[in-house]
Design a protein around this motif. Structure first.
Motif, short mmCIF file in Angstrom:
data_model
loop_
_atom_site.label_atom_id
_atom_site.label_comp_id
_atom_site.label_asym_id
_atom_site.label_seq_id
_atom_site.Cartn_x
_atom_site.Cartn_y
_atom_site.Cartn_z
N GLY A 1 -1.86 -5.93 6.29
CA GLY A 1 -1.92 -7.06 5.37
C GLY A 1 -2.18 -6.63 3.95
O GLY A 1 -1.63 -7.19 3.00
N GLY A 2 -3.02 -5.60 3.78
CA GLY A 2 -3.30 -5.08 2.45
C GLY A 2 -2.09 -4.43 1.81
O GLY A 2 -1.81 -4.62 0.62
N VAL A 3 -1.35 -3.64 2.59
CA VAL A 3 -0.14 -2.99 2.06
C VAL A 3 0.88 -4.04 1.65
O VAL A 3 1.50 -3.96 0.58
N ILE A 4 1.07 -5.04 2.50
CA ILE A 4 2.05 -6.10 2.21
C ILE A 4 1.67 -6.83 0.92
O ILE A 4 2.52 -7.06 0.05
N GLY A 5 0.39 -7.20 0.80
CA GLY A 5 -0.03 -7.90 -0.40
C GLY A 5 0.17 -7.06 -1.65
O GLY A 5 0.67 -7.55 -2.68
N ASP A 6 -0.20 -5.80 -1.58
CA ASP A 6 -0.04 -4.89 -2.70
C ASP A 6 1.43 -4.79 -3.11
O ASP A 6 1.78 -4.88 -4.30
N ALA A 7 2.30 -4.61 -2.13
CA ALA A 7 3.73 -4.48 -2.41
C ALA A 7 4.35 -5.78 -2.93
O ALA A 7 5.18 -5.76 -3.85
#
Length: 340
Positions: A19-25
């Motif tokens: 979820g963190g990677v997706i939000g960052d991207a």
């Protein structure tokens, strides 16, 4: 290890990381833009192609530190891994890192004393944006997560920028609270704020309450308009820092009802420091819903694009949490023996 992979703990660890990677991207293309600029250039941002920015790089370094130390990382441990991961910080994504992080890294290399490295740094969101792993190794224990996060965040901001440590404490506590089987959106927000000291953390707590009040009774569209119409209350005048991003993140998490997709898209389209807010919101919502709450096509994209294997990091994080719990149970047993 196979047992860990079948556990709810692993599911929540992986959910928070992905979820963190997706939000960052998702938030990377809109970072620093106003709602009008986002609307005219992108319409509505609801997909991504990259593997994240500095938020994810620094978070993955912290994740490795926590795994290496079985969850008991200190600023010395994290500093060692900053130096070991020098090429990650000063690599292709260097231009995404805030000056305070680059300043800290260079001071560590020259002076080598982590406790002094943050002196003089400008307030930022760099500790809050990457602190989610601390919530995972302290799963279900928000107070303990907040205490460790406050300590680790002192590698980046201290003294007059100490409110940034409060921001990191809130995000770590929120992730830890989201891991509880009985968690609700309301309980996560409440337990995230409880460990912050009322006097020393008054600025951050007031900012969070103001953002939550703005979200109450409004839908996302109305909230987006309202915070930008009153930007002097919600946005920092120069560079975004955690006094801006953490309150807005909790408000967006609440508005989205803890849903991963809504959390990250709301943050990515809000304007301001969108990648950081979306990374934090995605981590909290991912811990809340687990990896099963994330779209399969987004999971596939993270597998293809992320710099680090998120499943491997999730396994290590869950194992560190178990090791930490085992040691603390042993300490509790020793204390009980003293009482008896």
């Amino acid at each position: 290890m196979a047992d860990i992979e079948r556990s709810s703990l692993y599911d929540k660890c992986l959910g928070a990381l992905v979820g963190g990677v997706i939000g960052d991207a998702l938030g990377a293309p809109t970072e620093g833009k106003s709602p009008a600029e986002i609307d005219s250039r992108f319409g509505w941002v609801d997909d991504f192609e990259s593997g994240g920015t500095d938020d994810t790089v620094l978070r993955d370094i912290l994740a490795r530190t926590l795994i290496r130390t079985s969850g008991y990382a200190t600023i010395d441990d994290w500093a060692d891994d900053w130096l070991a991961g020098w090429d990650e910080i000063f690599g292709p994504k260097q231009n995404r890192f805030f000056l305070s992080v680059l300043h800290t890294a260079r001071r560590l290399r020259v002076q080598g004393e982590p406790r002094q490295a943050a002196l003089g740094n400008i307030p930022c969101s760099s500790s809050a944006m990457c602190i989610a792993p601390v919530g995972l190794v302290n799963a279900c224990n928000p107070a303990q997560a907040a205490a460790q996060a406050t300590h680790l965040a002192s590698l980046i901001n201290v003294q007059d920028a100490g409110f940034c440590q409060d921001g990191a404490a809130i995000v770590a506590a929120a992730v830890a609270a989201a891991c509880r089987p009985d968690a609700t959106v309301e309980s996560i927000v409440q337990q995230a704020l409880t460990p912050v000291p009322a006097t020393s953390g008054a600025r951050m707590l007031a900012g969070v309450q103001q953002a939550l009040d703005a979200a109450r009774g409004r839908d996302y569209a109305a909230f987006r308009i309202y915070v930008h119409e009153h930007r002097d209350r919600f946005f920092q005048p120069r560079k975004a820092n955690s006094l801006e991003t953490v309150p807005l993140t909790l408000a967006l998490f609440s508005l989205a009802g803890g849903d991963v997709e809504r959390c990250v898209t709301y943050a990515a389209n809000l304007g301001g420091d969108t990648d950081t807010m979306a990374a934090m919101a995605g981590a909290i919502a991912g811990a809340f819903g687990g990896v099963g709450a994330i779209r399969p096509d987004w999971l596939d994209k993270v597998k293809r694009n992320a710099d680090q294997d998120q499943e491997e990091l999730a396994r290590g994080r869950a194992a560190a949490a178990v090791t930490k719990l085992t040691r603390e149970r042993a300490s509790g047993a020793a204390l009980s023996s003293l009482l008896s």
